[in-house]
Design a protein around this motif. Structure first.
Motif, mmCIF file in Angstrom:
data_model
loop_
_atom_site.group_PDB
_atom_site.id
_atom_site.type_symbol
_atom_site.label_atom_id
_atom_site.label_comp_id
_atom_site.label_asym_id
_atom_site.label_seq_id
_atom_site.Cartn_x
_atom_site.Cartn_y
_atom_site.Cartn_z
ATOM 1 N N TYR A 77 0.084 7.010 14.536
ATOM 2 C CA TYR A 77 0.700 7.265 15.840
ATOM 3 C C TYR A 77 0.027 8.452 16.516
ATOM 4 N N SER A 123 7.808 3.142 17.279
ATOM 5 C CA SER A 123 7.594 2.511 15.983
ATOM 6 C C SER A 123 6.846 1.196 16.183
ATOM 7 N N SER A 176 5.316 -2.335 14.550
ATOM 8 C CA SER A 176 5.569 -3.260 13.450
ATOM 9 C C SER A 176 4.931 -4.605 13.781
#
Length: 124
Positions: A60, A69, A71
């Motif tokens: 990040y 986040s 994914s």
């Protein structure tokens, strides 16, 4: 023809949340590192987040760490970016991207495939 298509952008108030998704077509990207980048008006495209091929390694930008986040759902061949505690400075066009390899990278030139982008606007 390989295509990456982003969805989920929009207008949100500061402190709110959005979830971006990216659904590739034309091929599967399950073996490749994928990432999100953003570009604000008058600024260069910058790294936001990246995830390796099996999802067990992520990276990040410092500016989004703890709020965003990344994914991926390999079964659905879909990449996600959950964005929480959004700030006006997060306003930008967000791009989904994929490498042609499994190694992690944070530089745009290391990515081969790009989506057209989706606008995220955070109002104060």
């Amino acid at each position: 023809q390989v295509q990456l298509v982003e969805a989920g952008g929009g207008l949100v108030q500061a402190g709110g949340s959005l979830r971006l998704s990216c659904a590739p077509s034309g091929r599967t990207f399950s073996s490749y590192t994928m990432g999100w980048f953003r570009q604000a008006p008058g600024k260069e495209r910058e790294f936001v987040a990246a995830i390796n091929w099996n999802g067990d390694s992520t990276a990040y930008a410092d500016s989004v760490k703890g709020r965003f986040s990344i994914s991926r759902d390999k079964a659905k061949n879909t990449l996600y970016l959950q964005m929480n505690s959004l700030k006006p400075e997060d306003t930008a066009v967000y791009y989904c991207s994929s490498r042609r390899s499994s190694g992690m990278a944070t530089i745009p030139s290391n990515y081969a495939y790009w989506g057209p982008g989706t606008q995220v606007t955070v109002s104060s």
